[in-house]
Design an enzyme around this catalytic site. Structure first.
Site, short mmCIF file in Angstrom:
data_model
loop_
_atom_site.label_atom_id
_atom_site.label_comp_id
_atom_site.label_asym_id
_atom_site.label_seq_id
_atom_site.Cartn_x
_atom_site.Cartn_y
_atom_site.Cartn_z
N ASP A 1 -12.73 30.46 -5.06
CA ASP A 1 -11.53 30.33 -5.88
C ASP A 1 -11.86 30.27 -7.36
O ASP A 1 -12.99 29.98 -7.75
CB ASP A 1 -10.73 29.09 -5.48
CG ASP A 1 -11.47 27.78 -5.75
OD1 ASP A 1 -12.67 27.70 -5.43
OD2 ASP A 1 -10.85 26.85 -6.30
N GLU B 1 -12.51 24.83 -4.48
CA GLU B 1 -13.40 23.93 -5.19
C GLU B 1 -12.80 23.48 -6.51
O GLU B 1 -12.96 22.33 -6.93
CB GLU B 1 -14.75 24.62 -5.44
CG GLU B 1 -15.85 23.71 -5.98
CD GLU B 1 -15.92 23.66 -7.50
OE1 GLU B 1 -16.70 22.86 -8.05
OE2 GLU B 1 -15.17 24.41 -8.18
N GLU B 2 -12.07 24.38 -7.17
CA GLU B 2 -11.51 24.08 -8.49
C GLU B 2 -10.47 22.98 -8.45
O GLU B 2 -10.17 22.36 -9.48
CB GLU B 2 -10.92 25.34 -9.11
CG GLU B 2 -11.93 26.43 -9.42
CD GLU B 2 -12.90 26.06 -10.54
OE1 GLU B 2 -12.75 24.98 -11.12
OE2 GLU B 2 -13.80 26.86 -10.83
N HIS C 1 -13.22 29.07 -17.17
CA HIS C 1 -11.81 28.67 -17.10
C HIS C 1 -10.96 29.22 -18.23
O HIS C 1 -9.88 28.69 -18.49
CB HIS C 1 -11.65 27.14 -17.05
CG HIS C 1 -12.23 26.51 -15.83
ND1 HIS C 1 -11.99 25.20 -15.49
CD2 HIS C 1 -13.05 26.99 -14.87
CE1 HIS C 1 -12.63 24.90 -14.38
NE2 HIS C 1 -13.29 25.98 -13.98
#
Length: 415
Positions: free
Chosen positions: A85, A180-181, A385
């Site tokens: 992800d 995971e994020e 990000h």
């Protein structure tokens, strides 16, 4: 030996939108993560991996590469893990990666209208990449190197091992995780199916980074219950929830903020605030490497709400604090061969190992607390990000060499 190039894989994977979403309450949090999971499942089968398994309910992919050494020496199974992800901070849809060859140290104009520029004035570490080839965004999305760089590097390692049987190794395990994020990457991770004694996450940044300390992490949320009254008749009656949100924030230490902290310094990070007079909400992440300071920060967060409830009335501010993950260092210390062997491999490749505490977390932190010691390796990605994210082609290829070197180290007569 021909090492499979990770870059073509990476350029394919980043075009698949896998953004996670912490508001859905499902696992995986977004169904589109299956698009990459199914591709990796088919690819692992096609290159000859063993026991390839796709958890279609929760979106995990597992595979094995059996040992090709038959000398009676028992070696530990070594695993490699990356997450599929990408962050929900910036769009991961329609990623259009571009390669900047032989970077010259000048500004890189990302967007077609010239408004988004990747500049060494803002990101001075860019100058460390002069002469390298960089993969950048088009200024409208993130790149997705976090962690599709790690995914592509593990896949390149696996294909290299399977196509070069002269590389001797013990049992190798591979896993790719969702979410995971949003802190849920190991929620349904099947430790027994993975069947490794030790593992590495491949989810770091700068070449040479080797991380085995991370933040203790908690999520803090407040709900402020106000009282809406016409402003013309509000004296001593109105309780403005939005203003109390701001007041709550003012009670937290100004410099315990990500903008002012580094290294092992912890913080309170306001991630979201919304609402009005009647009701308002705010979300924070609370971080510290030190367990005692971590507990003090959570206590301070709760004390700020208690103070406001005494001022405005019980129940005005409702607090929820939930631990997310813990510092993995205590779980790694008994198994420092994981760190030592990774350092040796890097040094043999002419890479200077960088011991740096993670100012964040990885799946490895949670896995370490589940009984699978799991430090974190670099990927060659930067500025995660956001639209300014980039990856170094040369560094990514070096990471594949690091993974192969670690595999070889544990293929030796391990004791």
């Amino acid at each position: 030996m021909k090492i499979i190039d990770c870059i073509p894989k990476f350029l394919q994977y980043v075009k698949i939108d896998t953004k996670s979403d912490d508001t859905t309450g499902t696992s995986p949090s977004t169904m589109k993560q299956h698009d990459l999971a199914s591709k990796l499942y088919e690819e692992l089968k096609s290159i000859g991996a063993s026991d390839v398994f796709y958890d279609k309910e929760h979106c995990y992919v597992y595979a094995k590469i059996p040992s090709n050494i038959d000398d009676g020496v028992k070696r530990p199974a070594i695993g490699f893990v990356s997450h599929m992800d990408t962050s929900d901070e910036v769009s991961g849809k329609d990623v259009n990666p571009r390669t900047v060859e032989n970077y010259d140290g000048n500004d890189i104009v990302l967007s077609s209208d010239g408004s988004v520029v990747l500049s060494p004035k803002d990101f001075p570490e860019l100058l460390n990449h002069k002469g390298e080839d960089l993969i950048v965004t088009d200024g409208t999305t993130l790149l997705g190197a976090d962690d599709k760089a790690g995914v592509s590097e593990i896949m390149a390692m696996a294909e290299t091992l399977l196509s070069n049987p002269e590389i001797k190794h013990g049992d190798i395990r591979i896993a790719f995780t969702p979410d995971e994020e949003i802190g849920a990457g190991t929620a349904f991770f099947d430790i027994e199916r993975f069947d490794a004694k030790y593992a590495y996450t491949v989810d770091g940044g700068k070449l040479g980074e080797l991380e085995y300390e991370n933040f203790n992490a908690a999520e803090g949320k407040i709900t402020v219950n106000g009282r809406s009254v016409h402003p013309g008749d509000a004296k001593n009656k109105m309780i403005n929830a939005a203003l109390i949100c701001y007041e709550f924030h003012s009670l937290l230490p100004v410099f315990m903020n990500p903008m002012y902290t580094e290294k092992r310094e912890g913080f309170f990070h306001l991630t979201e605030v919304n609402g009005g007079t009647e009701k308002a909400f705010a979300s924070y992440i609370i971080r510290d490497h030190d367990e005692k300071l971590f507990e003090e920060k959570k206590n301070l967060f709760a004390a700020a709400a208690e103070f406001l409830n005494k001022k405005y009335g019980e129940g005005t501010v409702v607090v929820e604090i939930k631990d997310q993950y813990y510092n993995m260092i205590d779980k790694i210390r008994p198994h420092m061969h994981l760190v030592d062997n990774a350092k040796k491999v890097m040094e043999e490749l002419g890479i200077t190992p960088i011991d740096s505490p993670i100012r964040g977390g990885t799946d490895g932190a949670a896995l370490s607390y589940k009984g699978l010691p799991c430090p974190n390796l670099c990927t060659g990605g930067y500025n995660y990000h956001g639209k300014y994210e980039y990856a170094s082609i040369q560094e990514m290829r070096k990471v594949v060499e690091i993974l192969l070197g670690i595999v070889s180290k544990y293929g030796e007569n391990y004791k």
